[in-house]
Structures are given as structure tokens and as C-alpha cells.
Design a protein around this motif. Structure first.
Motif, short mmCIF file in Angstrom:
data_model
loop_
_atom_site.label_atom_id
_atom_site.label_comp_id
_atom_site.label_asym_id
_atom_site.label_seq_id
_atom_site.Cartn_x
_atom_site.Cartn_y
_atom_site.Cartn_z
N GLU A 116 0.81 -1.20 0.02
CA GLU A 116 -0.16 0.29 0.02
C GLU A 116 0.73 1.25 0.10
O GLU A 116 0.55 2.35 -0.48
CB GLU A 116 -0.88 -0.09 1.20
CG GLU A 116 -2.03 -1.09 1.16
CD GLU A 116 -2.78 -1.11 2.59
OE1 GLU A 116 -2.48 -0.58 3.34
OE2 GLU A 116 -3.67 -2.30 2.38
N PHE A 119 1.59 1.67 -3.62
CA PHE A 119 0.68 2.24 -4.43
C PHE A 119 0.37 3.86 -4.01
O PHE A 119 -0.14 4.49 -5.19
CB PHE A 119 -0.81 1.21 -3.94
CG PHE A 119 -0.79 -0.18 -4.59
CD1 PHE A 119 0.51 -0.73 -5.32
CD2 PHE A 119 -1.52 -1.07 -4.48
CE1 PHE A 119 0.60 -1.73 -5.85
CE2 PHE A 119 -1.78 -2.32 -5.00
CZ PHE A 119 -0.66 -2.50 -5.77
N GLU A 120 0.10 4.02 -2.89
CA GLU A 120 -0.26 5.36 -2.44
C GLU A 120 0.65 6.36 -2.79
O GLU A 120 0.23 7.50 -3.17
CB GLU A 120 -0.56 5.46 -0.86
CG GLU A 120 -1.22 6.57 -0.50
CD GLU A 120 -2.09 6.64 0.85
OE1 GLU A 120 -2.53 7.52 1.28
OE2 GLU A 120 -1.54 5.65 1.68
N LEU A 192 -2.46 -1.03 -11.39
CA LEU A 192 -3.08 -0.79 -9.99
C LEU A 192 -4.48 -1.24 -10.03
O LEU A 192 -4.83 -1.89 -9.09
CB LEU A 192 -2.77 0.62 -9.65
CG LEU A 192 -1.51 0.79 -8.81
CD1 LEU A 192 -0.25 0.38 -9.39
CD2 LEU A 192 -1.49 2.15 -8.08
N ASN A 196 -5.16 -3.97 -7.32
CA ASN A 196 -5.40 -3.25 -5.88
C ASN A 196 -6.67 -3.95 -5.36
O ASN A 196 -7.76 -4.21 -5.95
CB ASN A 196 -5.67 -1.78 -6.10
CG ASN A 196 -6.12 -1.27 -4.94
OD1 ASN A 196 -5.28 -1.23 -3.70
ND2 ASN A 196 -7.29 -0.58 -4.94
N SER A 197 -6.43 -4.10 -4.02
CA SER A 197 -7.62 -4.88 -3.29
C SER A 197 -8.13 -4.02 -2.10
O SER A 197 -8.80 -4.25 -1.27
CB SER A 197 -7.02 -6.20 -2.78
OG SER A 197 -6.08 -6.23 -1.78
N ASN A 198 -7.33 -2.64 -2.06
CA ASN A 198 -7.73 -1.74 -1.06
C ASN A 198 -9.09 -0.95 -1.37
O ASN A 198 -8.68 -0.08 -2.40
CB ASN A 198 -6.59 -0.88 -0.57
CG ASN A 198 -6.65 -0.09 0.54
OD1 ASN A 198 -7.63 0.46 0.86
ND2 ASN A 198 -5.64 0.20 1.33
N LEU A 201 -8.28 3.08 -1.66
CA LEU A 201 -7.39 3.38 -2.93
C LEU A 201 -8.15 3.23 -4.11
O LEU A 201 -7.84 3.88 -4.95
CB LEU A 201 -6.19 2.76 -3.08
CG LEU A 201 -5.17 2.90 -1.74
CD1 LEU A 201 -3.74 2.10 -2.03
CD2 LEU A 201 -4.62 4.18 -1.54
N LYS A 202 -9.31 2.50 -4.10
CA LYS A 202 -9.66 2.40 -5.36
C LYS A 202 -10.56 3.53 -6.21
O LYS A 202 -10.42 3.54 -7.42
CB LYS A 202 -10.93 1.17 -5.08
CG LYS A 202 -11.62 0.52 -6.44
CD LYS A 202 -12.76 -0.56 -5.96
CE LYS A 202 -13.38 -0.70 -7.35
NZ LYS A 202 -14.55 -1.91 -6.89
N ILE A 205 -7.79 5.54 -7.83
CA ILE A 205 -7.28 4.88 -8.90
C ILE A 205 -8.07 4.94 -9.80
O ILE A 205 -7.86 5.35 -11.21
CB ILE A 205 -6.84 3.34 -8.61
CG1 ILE A 205 -5.87 3.33 -7.51
CG2 ILE A 205 -6.44 2.78 -9.87
CD1 ILE A 205 -5.44 1.56 -7.14
#
Length: 415
Positions: A116, A119-120, A192, A196-198, A201-202, A205
């Protein structure tokens, strides 16, 4: 932002630890098979055991499908939370991440997952680039146009437009935001969105997918990034491209089944420890020049190439011009002496780099500095003035406190 990874899709282990799988459980069986395939096709960060794996000195994360295996360092008896925070702190320090402010609100990372974190960081960098405005580049294009612009490609024009008299096959230059840098970033956004599974954050994105201009899909490899030349105009893209490189080159899609794609962000702890010490000393030591990768030749055969040596870190006092050599080792001595090989190596550094003192630097659960001298090469019964210290530096819960302790202890070498 707290990690939303649950115990069901997060497996946490420490370096060198073994992890066995229950092959009667379908999910564990698939995970084990995916690790076996990954081990066989790519550089492994673990070795295969019967019904399991054993990790080595690499730490970080391996995401397989929706399951994340988190491998943490460990140099004392502290638990997961401390070592997760320290690992993230070390990565931030070595990479020199500078999270930009996107308008009025400043982003403050609170992720407690390495995955994360990246990603962030990437998302925040892209938001910053969009807010600042995407750069344009001249690019060469070739194809049919409804008006004559650029250079007419006569042979291709005849071949393509024998019937269509209103078209022109030309080669022309266009000033556009469609270029390699943006194609790489767009490809990373799409990646991403896929892995991505958060849920936190979806949305961001998704917003990037809409706001960032759509680019053509390109194949990316190591040479793609090597061709990028940074200048005054695109320097602010550097962090985003570094994260893109890390993600794109370490992502391996599951071609066979399509549900266990692998993304591995792993770091050699020996290298990370060395770089962490190096960056910390460069920032904190003001009276010394701090350098690394100072290579010297020490042996040459009658024909062929010479053998070279390269200590981890050299400190040169600005006032006295005296040299001090450090070699970092990521392991806990647990009361034992360093290996004879390490001590012999430091002796060679002492002589070839005209060092005032040398030291081996280890992590530990408590501070200690053990000084020692080498025996004289002329008279083995006497001690020489060549000093080698064994520095064990205790870890701290806060990364900044740990850095202060590192500088404080290494500074004792100059006394």
C-alpha cells in the motif's frame, strides 16, 4: 490510512522463516502451486521445501492473486508491528520519498503495508503531476492524413491511397502528451486498477483512470526505462517513474490460470542496511565526507583482469583528512565474534585505504562497541596499532530515533 488486509489474505513471516501449506485446503494448495511456478520461472526469494518454502535474506511482499505474503526483517525479539514500521521507514529513507502536496491538502501516508505504501506513493505522485500539468513532447508519426502535412512518403502513399485520392501518407512531427513517459505511467495505472484490493485506494485509482489521458499499450522492459533522459522539464516525473519501474518489472501475470498473478517487491536486507546507514550518515555527519563504492585493485594475474575490493562506506574527516572504513552486516552476532573472513577483510581495508580505524556495523537488541587490534605482522606476539571495532547498534521503535542512535554510536569511532 490503516491497511485493510485481513488475516485471511495476509501471511506475515520473518526473514529465513519456513512456511508450510496445508495441501488439503484448496486455497493453500493454489498458493503453494503458484509459489512453485514463480520459483521456477523467476529469481527466487525463497527455496522450496516439501509442502512449503523457506525465505532467505530478502524482505518485502509477494502478492499472489489476492493473497499477500509479507516478509519482515528481524534483528531482535520485537514483533511484527515494530519491524513493519522500521522496514517502511528504511525504504522511505533510502529512496528519499518526498510526497507532494496536491493543492490545499497535504497527503500524509499512514499505510502499514509495504504494498500500500508504493501504491499510495504512486497515486499521490500522479495526482501531483496532473495538478501541475502533463508535459508535452515532440514525437514522430507516420500514417494516412486528410491533409498534406510533413513529408509525403511517396511509395507508401501509392500503395495505400491508389483509390483514396483525398488521403496523404505522410511522416510528420506532433507536439503532444502522447509519449513514452506517459505511456509507462498509464500502464502502471491500469496495473494498479487490476491488482489493488484496498477499497480506500480504489476511488483514487478510478479517478486517475478517468483524468489521465488514455495511451496506447506498450511493452515495457529494463531498456524502456534506460532510454528515458531526465532534464529540467521532466525531472519531477522521476519518483513516479521509479515506482512504475519497480511495479511493472516485478509483475508476473499467471498465464496458465489467470487468477494467481504475482507481484514481488523484495529487498536484500544486506543491501538495504548498507544503504540505510549510508544515507543516514550523509545527512547527519557534517564534519566528514561520506562515500561508497570506492573501488581499488589488489591483485592481478599475469594475464586477465585484476581482482578488486570495495568497502561499503568510507568516512573522510574534512579537517584531518583521515579515513575511516565501515562494513555493514545485517545479522545479529548473538554474543559471538565476527567471522575470521570478515576480520581479514577489514584488515585489508585498513592497509589499502590507509584507514585510521575500521569497523564492522551490526544491528542488535542493545548498543555495544568492542574495540580490538590486529597482531603485528612483524612480530606476532605484539599488537599493532591497526584497530578494528565491532559496533552493535540497537534498533529503536521510531526510525528517526534509530538514525540518531546510529550516528551517535558511529561518531564514537572518531574519538
Amino acid at each position: 490510512m490503516a491497511s485493510i488486509l485481513t488475516k485471511q489474505n495476509l501471511i506475515t513471516v520473518f526473514e529465513h522463516e519456513k512456511r508450510f501449506f496445508n495441501l488439503k485446503d484448496e486455497k493453500e494448495k493454489q498458493l503453494h502451486e503458484a509459489l512453485e511456478r514463480y520459483h521456477g520461472n523467476y529469481t527466487p526469494f525463497f527455496k522450496l521445501l516439501r509442502n512449503g518454502v523457506q525465505f532467505n535474506e530478502h524482505v518485502g511482499i509477494i502478492q499472489i492473486g489476492k493473497t499477500t505474503i509479507e516478509v519482515l526483517p528481524k534483528a531482535d525479539k520485537a514483533g511484527e508491528e515494530k519491524w513493519r514500521d522500521l522496514l517502511i521507514g528504511m525504504i522511505k529513507t533510502v529512496w528519499g520519498f518526498d510526497v507532494k502536496s496536491t493543492g490545499s491538502s497535504s497527503l500524509k501516508l499512514k499505510s502499514n503495508s509495504i504494498l500500500e505504501l508504493y501504491f499510495e506513493l504512486f497515486i499521490s505522485e500522479l495526482e501531483y503531476l496532473l495538478h501541475r500539468g502533463l508535459i508535452k513532447r515532440y514525437r514522430k508519426n507516420e500514417g494516412n492524413q486528410t491533409s498534406l502535412k510533413g513529408a509525403l512518403q511517396f511509395s507508401k502513399h501509392i500503395a495505400h491511397n491508389l483509390v483514396h485520392k483525398e488521403r496523404f501518407y505522410v511522416k510528420y512531427t506532433q507536439y503532444s502528451n502522447e509519449h513514452t513517459i506517459h505511456e509507462i505511467l498509464f500502464k502502471t495505472i491500469k496495473l494498479l486498477a487490476h491488482i489493488n484490493s484496498n477499497s480506500l485506494l480504489k476511488g483514487r485509482i478510478g479517478a486517475l483512470t478517468l483524468d489521465f489521458p488514455e495511451m496506447k499499450d506498450i511493452k515495457v522492459n529494463e531498456s524502456t526505462f534506460k532510454k528515458i533522459v531526465f532534464d529540467r522539464k521532466n525531472q519531477h516525473y522521476k519518483t513516479a517513474l521509479e515506482i512504475s519501474k519497480l511495479l511493472l518489472l516485478n509483475y508476473h501475470p499467471d498465464i496458465s490460470k489467470g487468477r494467481n498473478d504475482v507481484l514481488a517487491l523484495m529487498f536484500d536486507m544486506n543491501s538495504l542496511w548498507e544503504q540505510f546507514i549510508l544515507v543516514t550518515l550523509k545527512r547527519k555527519l557534517t564534519r566528514h565526507f561520506v562515500s561508497s563504492q570506492v573501488t581499488k585493485s589488489f591483485w592481478k594475474p599475469t594475464s586477465g583482469y585484476s581482482s578488486k575490493m570495495r568497502p561499503d562506506i568510507i568516512l573522510k574527516c574534512k579537517e584531518s583528512q583521515k579515513n575511516y572504513v565501515l562494513d555493514t552486516k545485517w545479522k545479529n552476532l548473538n554474543g559471538y565474534n565476527p567471522s575470521p573472513e570478515d576480520l581479514r577483510q577489514m584488515y585489508v581495508y585498513h592497509r589499502f585505504y590507509q584507514a585510521k580505524k575500521v569497523a564492522l556495523v551490526y544491528p542488535s537488541d542493545q548498543h555495544s562497541i568492542q574495540k580490538g587490534n590486529y597482531f603485528s605482522s612483524e612480530n606476532h606476539l605484539e599488537m599493532s596499532d591497526k584497530e578494528c571495532s565491532i559496533m552493535q547498534i540497537a534498533t529503536a521503535s521510531d526510525i528517526k530515533v534509530w538514525q540518531e542512535e546510529i550516528v551517535k554510536n558511529i561518531s564514537k569511532l572518531f574519538l
